[in-house]
Design a protein around this motif. Structure first.
Motif, PDB file in Angstrom:
ATOM      1  N   PRO A 157     103.351  16.526  39.001  1.00 12.44           N
ATOM      2  CA  PRO A 157     103.550  17.927  37.841  1.00 12.44           C
ATOM      3  C   PRO A 157     102.503  18.469  37.666  1.00 12.44           C
ATOM      4  CG  PRO A 157     102.642  15.886  36.873  1.00 12.44           C
ATOM      5  CD  PRO A 157     103.344  15.219  38.408  1.00 12.44           C
ATOM      6  N   ARG A 158     102.912  20.225  38.109  1.00 12.35           N
ATOM      7  CA  ARG A 158     102.215  20.903  37.686  1.00 12.35           C
ATOM      8  C   ARG A 158     100.810  20.757  36.522  1.00 12.35           C
ATOM      9  NH1 ARG A 158     102.471  27.538  39.320  1.00 12.35           N
ATOM     10  NH2 ARG A 158     100.601  27.783  37.848  1.00 12.35           N
ATOM     11  N   MET A 159      99.793  21.199  36.412  1.00 12.62           N
ATOM     12  CA  MET A 159      98.903  21.298  35.915  1.00 12.62           C
ATOM     13  C   MET A 159      97.864  22.371  36.750  1.00 12.62           C
ATOM     14  SD  MET A 159      96.697  19.374  33.256  1.00 12.62           S
ATOM     15  CE  MET A 159      95.469  20.233  31.727  1.00 12.62           C
ATOM     16  N   ILE A 166     106.156  26.836  38.964  1.00  9.65           N
ATOM     17  CA  ILE A 166     106.905  25.780  38.424  1.00  9.65           C
ATOM     18  C   ILE A 166     106.613  25.185  37.882  1.00  9.65           C
ATOM     19  CG2 ILE A 166     108.439  26.390  40.482  1.00  9.65           C
ATOM     20  CD1 ILE A 166     107.222  24.112  42.393  1.00  9.65           C
ATOM     21  N   GLY A 167     106.974  23.867  37.329  1.00  9.74           N
ATOM     22  CA  GLY A 167     106.252  22.608  36.137  1.00  9.74           C
ATOM     23  C   GLY A 167     106.269  21.585  36.977  1.00  9.74           C
ATOM     24  N   ALA A 168     106.835  21.114  38.043  1.00 15.66           N
ATOM     25  CA  ALA A 168     107.059  19.834  39.456  1.00 15.66           C
ATOM     26  C   ALA A 168     107.109  20.589  40.589  1.00 15.66           C
ATOM     27  CB  ALA A 168     107.693  18.571  38.463  1.00 15.66           C
ATOM     28  N   ARG A 222      93.012  13.569  43.679  1.00 18.06           N
ATOM     29  CA  ARG A 222      93.740  12.213  43.356  1.00 18.06           C
ATOM     30  C   ARG A 222      94.344  13.068  42.454  1.00 18.06           C
ATOM     31  NH1 ARG A 222      92.095   7.438  42.717  1.00 18.06           N
ATOM     32  NH2 ARG A 222      90.338   7.515  43.259  1.00 18.06           N
ATOM     33  N   SER A 223      94.331  14.249  41.779  1.00 18.50           N
ATOM     34  CA  SER A 223      95.919  14.578  41.247  1.00 18.50           C
ATOM     35  C   SER A 223      96.947  15.017  42.098  1.00 18.50           C
ATOM     36  CB  SER A 223      95.093  15.987  40.157  1.00 18.50           C
ATOM     37  OG  SER A 223      94.872  15.429  39.203  1.00 18.50           O
ATOM     38  N   TRP A 224      97.054  15.488  42.815  1.00 23.48           N
ATOM     39  CA  TRP A 224      98.398  15.653  43.582  1.00 23.48           C
ATOM     40  C   TRP A 224      98.467  14.585  44.761  1.00 23.48           C
ATOM     41  CZ3 TRP A 224      99.196  20.550  45.365  1.00 23.48           C
ATOM     42  CH2 TRP A 224      98.903  21.374  45.236  1.00 23.48           C
ATOM     43  N   SER A 225      97.367  13.336  45.384  1.00 17.44           N
ATOM     44  CA  SER A 225      97.906  12.131  45.335  1.00 17.44           C
ATOM     45  C   SER A 225      96.850  10.555  45.407  1.00 17.44           C
ATOM     46  CB  SER A 225      98.992  12.265  47.629  1.00 17.44           C
ATOM     47  OG  SER A 225      98.868  10.905  47.318  1.00 17.44           O
ATOM     48  N   GLU A 226      97.413   9.932  44.476  1.00 15.75           N
ATOM     49  CA  GLU A 226      96.339   8.970  44.561  1.00 15.75           C
ATOM     50  C   GLU A 226      95.843   8.359  45.958  1.00 15.75           C
ATOM     51  OE1 GLU A 226      98.679   9.443  42.608  1.00 15.75           O
ATOM     52  OE2 GLU A 226      98.217   9.021  40.598  1.00 15.75           O
ATOM     53  N   GLU A 227      96.952   8.858  47.067  1.00 16.96           N
ATOM     54  CA  GLU A 227      96.630   7.622  48.050  1.00 16.96           C
ATOM     55  C   GLU A 227      95.951   8.961  48.949  1.00 16.96           C
ATOM     56  OE1 GLU A 227      99.728   5.950  50.123  1.00 16.96           O
ATOM     57  OE2 GLU A 227     100.906   6.345  48.231  1.00 16.96           O
ATOM     58  N   MET A 228      95.697  10.096  48.160  1.00 18.46           N
ATOM     59  CA  MET A 228      93.777  10.664  49.293  1.00 18.46           C
ATOM     60  C   MET A 228      92.793  10.330  49.035  1.00 18.46           C
ATOM     61  SD  MET A 228      95.910  13.825  50.424  1.00 18.46           S
ATOM     62  CE  MET A 228      95.169  15.409  50.477  1.00 18.46           C
TER      63      MET A 228
END
Length: 506
Positions: free
Chosen positions: A94-96, A209-211, A342-348
């Motif tokens: 989701p985009r924020m 875009i929202g996501a 972290r908001s892009w990917s927790e695996e980062m």
């Protein structure tokens, strides 16, 4: 066969192809050549990583993006290629995002009550009156960024939300930025549409875009997989290898001088039938041997670039703020944009109870900040993060700095004429094509860069695509067809990536 043989040896009926640059355009070209049947394309990448500005850097297990790359496109052949190469590793995010301005955070895309509360009824009314004024009496000419934006949003909104941030990004006045950059990056957004989106909650503009999709280990995961696929099928991706000279016989490239970035390594000559270049077009021109005509060299030296550095901070705590990214308009801090990885990917993020924050600065490589010691930059970034109320500087436990030269081609008042001279001269070559962002001096994105590479490969096999006719501005507004032997219709609306201006976001 030695990997550094002077000649690419393929089947007699095949054409040997050398590709300069291991970013999205160069790797796409190599991959598509193999889909056409070429077994041994050679890609030259001057750095130790593939992906260019779309790579993923790693520091002590922490992965971070150079600018924030979303994977979203209307170009169906590109989308198909993404899913083909990386079928099971996309996250739907989701985009924020928000804008920091005058000590307050504005939701972006705009939310009506949030914007009214932050701006106040009086100033909001002035913005609307200014909008109406410029609709009635617009600038007759739209030569620069300020004129283009003012005609569509009004002078008051330009002053609030465009001027300071844009000049922070580019380091030059808005009147020195060409209007075609605005047309390309701001797309079809209008104040009326922005207000409607704020009221209705809809996001029907491409940049809002929202996501979006995102590889779980960052965008570099995509390009590292492209590299692996190319090598598995017999191609080469030569790292730390810089094209330092382009040998030509009139308008036919005969070979390149390649200089390995290794101690004691000597330059060598690489011959091929066809050449595809995504290196900065100015460097390509100045590397010609014999030299390009004087006026073409002058044009090449006229083209300018904006450089970029990111200070990545590792902090205590997991949930500092929810945004993917934040735009920082306020002049009291130098940071221009902030990424929350972290908001892009927790695996980062390899450790629990830790955050990784990217503090992005838009600079020139002649600026003091570019040459400042890393430890000083980390301390400055931590202090600015605290000033913005996002975290305490004392929570920073580590950090690193990445400098990215030539991150963004500059659309100043001189670039169009200079690029026209270069294009006219390069257009006479029978076996050299330029692709990608810096290769064409176009502020495009991953999918547009990939599309130019795909069409360039088709040209090698007989198509007649004009790569410069892949119109960036038009591609934002509509879906249109590009004739090629592979796909008779390719929709060309660019993916969102590395967009430093708001209303054309990251």
């Amino acid at each position: 066969m030695n990997s550094y043989d002077n000649r690419l040896r393929l089947q007699p009926e095949a054409q040997s192809v050398a590709i300069i640059g291991g970013g999205p355009a160069g790797l796409t070209a190599a991959y598509c050549l193999q889909k056409h049947g070429s077994s041994h394309p050679i890609v030259l990448e001057e750095s130790s990583q593939v992906g260019g500005i779309a790579r993923t850097e790693v520091y002590k297990g922490y992965r971070f993006d150079i600018g924030g790359h979303r994977f979203f496109t209307k170009v169906k052949p590109v989308e198909k290629l993404w899913k083909e190469v990386l079928p099971n590793d996309f996250l739907r995010r989701p985009r924020m995002s928000r804008i920091y301005y005058r000590g307050k955070y504005f939701a972006y895309p705009l939310k009506m009550f949030n914007a009214l509360n932050n701006m106040g009824i009086y100033e909001s009314a002035r913005i609307m009156l200014s909008y109406l004024k410029w609709k009635v009496r617009p600038h007759v000419e739209e030569e620069n960024f300020e004129q283009w934006v003012t005609n569509r949003f009004g002078g008051r909104l330009f002053w609030h939300f465009f001027k300071a941030y844009t000049e922070k990004v580019w380091g030059i006045p808005c009147t020195s930025i060409r209007a075609d950059w605005a047309a390309q990056r701001i797309q079809n957004l209008s104040l009326r549409k922005a207000v409607w989106n704020a009221i209705s909650g809809s996001n029907d503009t491409a940049s809002l875009i929202g996501a979006f999709d995102y590889p779980r280990l960052g965008p570099g995961m995509m390009w590292e997989t492209f590299r692996d696929r190319v090598e598995e099928k017999g191609g080469e991706v030569r790292m730390n290898s810089r094209a330092t000279r382009i040998y030509r016989d009139d308008h036919h490239v005969t070979a390149m001088e390649v200089t390995p970035n290794e101690e004691g390594a000597k330059p060598y000559r690489l011959e091929a039938d066809q050449f595809i270049s995504s290196m900065p077009i100015s460097e390509l021109i100045l590397a010609m041997d014999p030299p390009a005509p004087a006026e073409v060299q002058v044009a090449a030296r006229t083209l300018r670039y904006r450089d970029f550095l990111i200070v990545t901070l590792i902090l205590k705590g997991e949930d500092l703020f929810p945004d993917n990214w934040i735009y920082v308009h306020s002049p009291e801090v130098e940071v221009g944009r902030i990424q929350n990885f972290r908001s892009w990917s927790e695996e980062m993020i390899p450790e629990p109870n830790r955050s990784s924050i990217g503090m992005e600065y838009f600079v020139n490589d002649t600026d003091t900040m570019w040459k400042t010691d890393n430890a000083v930059l980390i301390k400055q970034a931590a202090a600015e993060l605290e000033h913005l109320g996002l975290a305490k500087a004392s929570d920073v436990v580590d950090g690193t700095v990445i400098r990215q030269p030539k991150a963004y081609p500059v659309y100043d008042g001189d670039y169009q004429d200079a690029l026209a001279i270069i294009r006219d001269w390069l257009g006479n070559f029978d076996n050299l094509q330029v692709v990608g962002r810096n290769g064409m001096h176009r502020y495009n994105n991953q999918d547009h860069s990939m599309l130019t590479a795909m069409l360039a490969v088709d040209n090698i096999y007989g198509a007649k695509n004009d790569l410069w006719a892949v119109n960036v501005e038009r591609s934002y507004h509509e879906e249109f067809e590009i004739a090629s032997d592979r796909d008779k219709a390719a929709e060309a609306a660019p993916a969102e990536s590395n967009r430093p201006a708001q209303f054309a976001a990251a």
